[in-house]
Design a protein around this motif. Structure first.
Motif, PDB file in Angstrom:
ATOM      1  N   MET A  17     103.823  10.747  32.521  1.00  0.00           N
ATOM      2  CA  MET A  17     103.439   9.963  33.696  1.00  0.00           C
ATOM      3  C   MET A  17     102.933   8.589  33.269  1.00  0.00           C
ATOM      4  O   MET A  17     102.625   8.367  32.092  1.00  0.00           O
ATOM      5  CB  MET A  17     102.342  10.698  34.477  1.00  0.00           C
ATOM      6  CG  MET A  17     102.792  11.975  35.138  1.00  0.00           C
ATOM      7  SD  MET A  17     101.468  12.689  36.172  1.00  0.00           S
ATOM      8  CE  MET A  17     102.308  14.151  36.800  1.00  0.00           C
ATOM      9  N   ASP A  18     102.833   7.686  34.225  1.00  0.00           N
ATOM     10  CA  ASP A  18     102.388   6.324  33.923  1.00  0.00           C
ATOM     11  C   ASP A  18     100.979   6.286  33.338  1.00  0.00           C
ATOM     12  O   ASP A  18     100.632   5.369  32.592  1.00  0.00           O
ATOM     13  CB  ASP A  18     102.434   5.454  35.191  1.00  0.00           C
ATOM     14  CG  ASP A  18     103.852   5.169  35.648  1.00  0.00           C
ATOM     15  OD1 ASP A  18     104.785   5.339  34.833  1.00  0.00           O
ATOM     16  OD2 ASP A  18     104.030   4.792  36.824  1.00  0.00           O
ATOM     17  N   ASN A  19     100.144   7.278  33.665  1.00  0.00           N
ATOM     18  CA  ASN A  19      98.770   7.300  33.139  1.00  0.00           C
ATOM     19  C   ASN A  19      98.677   7.950  31.759  1.00  0.00           C
ATOM     20  O   ASN A  19      97.577   8.141  31.226  1.00  0.00           O
ATOM     21  CB  ASN A  19      97.828   8.000  34.113  1.00  0.00           C
ATOM     22  CG  ASN A  19      98.224   9.451  34.384  1.00  0.00           C
ATOM     23  OD1 ASN A  19      99.149   9.977  33.764  1.00  0.00           O
ATOM     24  ND2 ASN A  19      97.526  10.094  35.307  1.00  0.00           N
ATOM     25  N   GLY A  20      99.832   8.285  31.176  1.00  0.00           N
ATOM     26  CA  GLY A  20      99.846   8.832  29.825  1.00  0.00           C
ATOM     27  C   GLY A  20      99.854  10.339  29.743  1.00  0.00           C
ATOM     28  O   GLY A  20      99.941  10.909  28.639  1.00  0.00           O
ATOM     29  N   ASP A  72      84.326  11.404  28.960  1.00  0.00           N
ATOM     30  CA  ASP A  72      85.046  10.151  29.215  1.00  0.00           C
ATOM     31  C   ASP A  72      85.953   9.781  28.049  1.00  0.00           C
ATOM     32  O   ASP A  72      87.036   9.215  28.245  1.00  0.00           O
ATOM     33  CB  ASP A  72      84.063   9.012  29.479  1.00  0.00           C
ATOM     34  CG  ASP A  72      83.337   9.159  30.815  1.00  0.00           C
ATOM     35  OD1 ASP A  72      83.840   9.912  31.681  1.00  0.00           O
ATOM     36  OD2 ASP A  72      82.270   8.539  30.981  1.00  0.00           O
ATOM     37  N   LYS A  73      85.532  10.100  26.842  1.00  0.00           N
ATOM     38  CA  LYS A  73      86.295   9.710  25.660  1.00  0.00           C
ATOM     39  C   LYS A  73      87.537  10.573  25.463  1.00  0.00           C
ATOM     40  O   LYS A  73      88.602  10.057  25.105  1.00  0.00           O
ATOM     41  CB  LYS A  73      85.396   9.798  24.421  1.00  0.00           C
ATOM     42  CG  LYS A  73      86.085   9.405  23.122  1.00  0.00           C
ATOM     43  CD  LYS A  73      85.121   9.416  21.945  1.00  0.00           C
ATOM     44  CE  LYS A  73      85.813   8.995  20.656  1.00  0.00           C
ATOM     45  NZ  LYS A  73      84.880   8.988  19.498  1.00  0.00           N
ATOM     46  N   PHE A  74      87.409  11.884  25.704  1.00  0.00           N
ATOM     47  CA  PHE A  74      88.473  12.793  25.295  1.00  0.00           C
ATOM     48  C   PHE A  74      89.243  13.458  26.440  1.00  0.00           C
ATOM     49  O   PHE A  74      90.297  14.047  26.201  1.00  0.00           O
ATOM     50  CB  PHE A  74      87.898  13.891  24.396  1.00  0.00           C
ATOM     51  CG  PHE A  74      87.420  13.385  23.063  1.00  0.00           C
ATOM     52  CD1 PHE A  74      88.319  12.955  22.107  1.00  0.00           C
ATOM     53  CD2 PHE A  74      86.067  13.342  22.766  1.00  0.00           C
ATOM     54  CE1 PHE A  74      87.886  12.501  20.873  1.00  0.00           C
ATOM     55  CE2 PHE A  74      85.610  12.887  21.538  1.00  0.00           C
ATOM     56  CZ  PHE A  74      86.531  12.463  20.586  1.00  0.00           C
ATOM     57  N   ASN A  98      95.203  11.871  26.843  1.00  0.00           N
ATOM     58  CA  ASN A  98      94.871  12.729  25.699  1.00  0.00           C
ATOM     59  C   ASN A  98      95.122  14.194  26.046  1.00  0.00           C
ATOM     60  O   ASN A  98      94.511  15.088  25.482  1.00  0.00           O
ATOM     61  CB  ASN A  98      93.406  12.532  25.284  1.00  0.00           C
ATOM     62  CG  ASN A  98      93.105  13.091  23.904  1.00  0.00           C
ATOM     63  OD1 ASN A  98      93.885  12.897  22.968  1.00  0.00           O
ATOM     64  ND2 ASN A  98      91.988  13.792  23.769  1.00  0.00           N
ATOM     65  N   ALA A  99      96.030  14.432  26.998  1.00  0.00           N
ATOM     66  CA  ALA A  99      96.241  15.784  27.513  1.00  0.00           C
ATOM     67  C   ALA A  99      97.727  16.057  27.714  1.00  0.00           C
ATOM     68  O   ALA A  99      98.538  15.144  27.871  1.00  0.00           O
ATOM     69  CB  ALA A  99      95.502  15.967  28.836  1.00  0.00           C
ATOM     70  N   GLY A 151      92.469   7.207  30.364  1.00  0.00           N
ATOM     71  CA  GLY A 151      91.236   7.073  29.601  1.00  0.00           C
ATOM     72  C   GLY A 151      91.420   6.150  28.408  1.00  0.00           C
ATOM     73  O   GLY A 151      92.511   5.616  28.171  1.00  0.00           O
ATOM     74  N   PRO A 152      90.361   5.926  27.638  1.00  0.00           N
ATOM     75  CA  PRO A 152      90.487   5.094  26.435  1.00  0.00           C
ATOM     76  C   PRO A 152      91.402   5.760  25.413  1.00  0.00           C
ATOM     77  O   PRO A 152      91.536   6.994  25.382  1.00  0.00           O
ATOM     78  CB  PRO A 152      89.044   5.005  25.917  1.00  0.00           C
ATOM     79  CG  PRO A 152      88.365   6.230  26.466  1.00  0.00           C
ATOM     80  CD  PRO A 152      89.005   6.487  27.800  1.00  0.00           C
TER      81      PRO A 152
END
Length: 441
Positions: A30-33, A202-204, A209-210, A237-238
């Protein structure tokens, strides 16, 4: 009225479903990674929705161990739209089951529902990712839960320091976070402030990251629409920075003694540091561990338990992880057997493997065992979902679900001998006496 089908009925249906060796899947981002893996199998009305986050105990900082495992518990507390304490009630009321687990390398959450509740599973996992409630009451509650788990499963479990590596990894790793434990320390969790838990999330726990995996009785196009509905608006996320930490080679035997209040039978343990996931030598070492210590037909069991009767049982724990693995082998002493006798017999079997090719018959038996293991690991929708996510997150190759068995099939007898000589050396291992705690301590 919508009919609900219980998972007990579905389990019976699944037991009659043959497993096709080829696992078809579709992977997109997806566009959000968020990476999405879809696997369609309409042979039984069941679906698994899982999300694997690429965060585990190795991603924690010094002084704040146990965060990854803690979140495995904390993220069942509730969300902005799921009241505290209702998560499990919602799942069971809709004919489902759920669970989560954490390793050094990743954290995995999943639900298995009758397939007419696919949308419910997607909504719940999107709630966990987008709207979790992380507050003091939840942190305090799960802190007590984790403490009890540590007491039960680690501190008070016989041979717990071996099973959970707390009495092993500190000897094998000096730099790498694998030197700790997945469950961490209670002192670190007690000292953490609420803001630190919020920062960890927030970081992970961003979508980038999923990996979302949806497997089972689905329609691919309809499922894409639903996945987009619940996950596409979650903000990216970052970027998670990955730092590769390399250990120096072990060049002389590490001799150590560990004591356990919960045992009466001493054990001799050898532990070798092995390569990380995906390396060919790791697959060969899987076969070596099977030859030496896997079950009653293994070489060490037949020799130490059946023939020489110097061990009550042989131990074998082959832990493959993303960066490094560990191979634990040993035996529990029979009666007054000196641990040096167990060590001598184990070393003799290792030297035989290093000096001689295994027989054609043993090789054929080994191949059959790995064929059966492969089929078993992918014989359920839950198993397939977990495998798809794992191969993508930790190996960066989803198609290993179809190709990995060919790697095992290609391993030769000569290669087994070569890898045994490469890794199973006394000068590069931990030699551990694992003893009952003396009465005066």
């Amino acid at each position: 009225m919508t009919q609900k089908i219980s998972l007990s009925v579905i389990a019976v249906l699944l037991s009659f479903v043959g497993f096709a060796q080829q696992v078809d899947y579709e992977l997109y981002t997806m566009d959000n990674g968020l990476d999405v893996i879809l696997h369609q199998d309409n042979s039984a009305p069941v679906v698994t929705v899982g999300v694997m986050y690429h965060v585990g105990a190795k991603d924690e900082v010094e002084g704040r161990t146990g965060f990854a495992h803690f979140f495995e518990h904390l993220l069942f507390e509730g969300t902005e739209n799921i009241e505290r304490g209702e998560w499990f009630d919602i799942v069971s009321a809709n004919g489902g089951q759920n669970n989560a687990n954490t390793t050094f390398d990743r954290t995995y959450y999943y639900e298995t529902f009758p397939s007419n509740n696919l949308e419910l599973g997607l909504w719940m996992e999107s709630e966990r990712m987008f709207h979790p409630v992380i507050n003091k009451i939840g942190v305090d509650t799960q802190n007590e839960v984790v403490k009890e788990e540590k007491r039960t499963r680690v501190d008070n479990a016989p041979y717990g320091k071996i099973i959970y590596s707390t009495g092993i990894n500190p000897y094998l790793f000096e730099k790498h976070p694998y030197k700790g434990s997945v469950i961490g320390t209670m002192a670190d969790l007690d000292a953490a402030e609420l803001d630190e838990f919020l920062d960890f999330f927030d970081k992970f726990y961003g979508p980038n990251n999923a990996t979302l995996v949806i497997a089972g009785d689905i329609d691919l196009e309809e499922t894409k629409v639903l996945a987009n509905k619940y996950f596409s608006e979650i903000p990216k996320g970052p970027e998670v920075e990955r730092v590769k930490i390399e250990e120096d080679p072990i060049e002389e035997t590490i001799v150590a003694t560990e004591y356990d209040d919960n045992i009466q039978i001493p054990a001799k343990i050898f532990v070798y540091r092995t390569p990380g996931m995906g390396e060919r030598d790791t697959y060969v070492l899987d076969m070596i561990s099977s030859i030496l210590t896997d079950g009653k037909s293994s070489r060490m069991y037949k020799r130490l338990v059946d023939d020489e009767k110097i061990a009550l049982q042989v131990l074998a724990l082959n832990r493959t992880q993303e960066d490094y693995g560990t191979y634990v082998m040993g035996g529990l002493a029979m009666g007054d057997t000196d641990l040096s006798e167990i060590a001598a017999s184990v070393d003799d079997e290792i030297e035989k493997l290093k000096a001689e090719l295994i027989s054609e018959r043993e090789y054929e038996k080994l191949q059959n065992k790995f064929e059966n293991r492969y089929v078993s690991s992918n014989s359920s929708i839950q198993g397939i979902a977990s495998s798809l996510a794992t191969y993508h997150v930790l190996f960066d190759d989803v198609d290993l679900i179809n190709k990995e068995i060919e790697i095992y099939r290609s391993i030769t007898r000569e290669e087994i001998k070569e890898v045994a000589n490469k890794y199973l050396n006394a000068s590069s291992r931990l030699d551990l006496d694992y003893l009952p705690t003396p009465n005066d301590q």
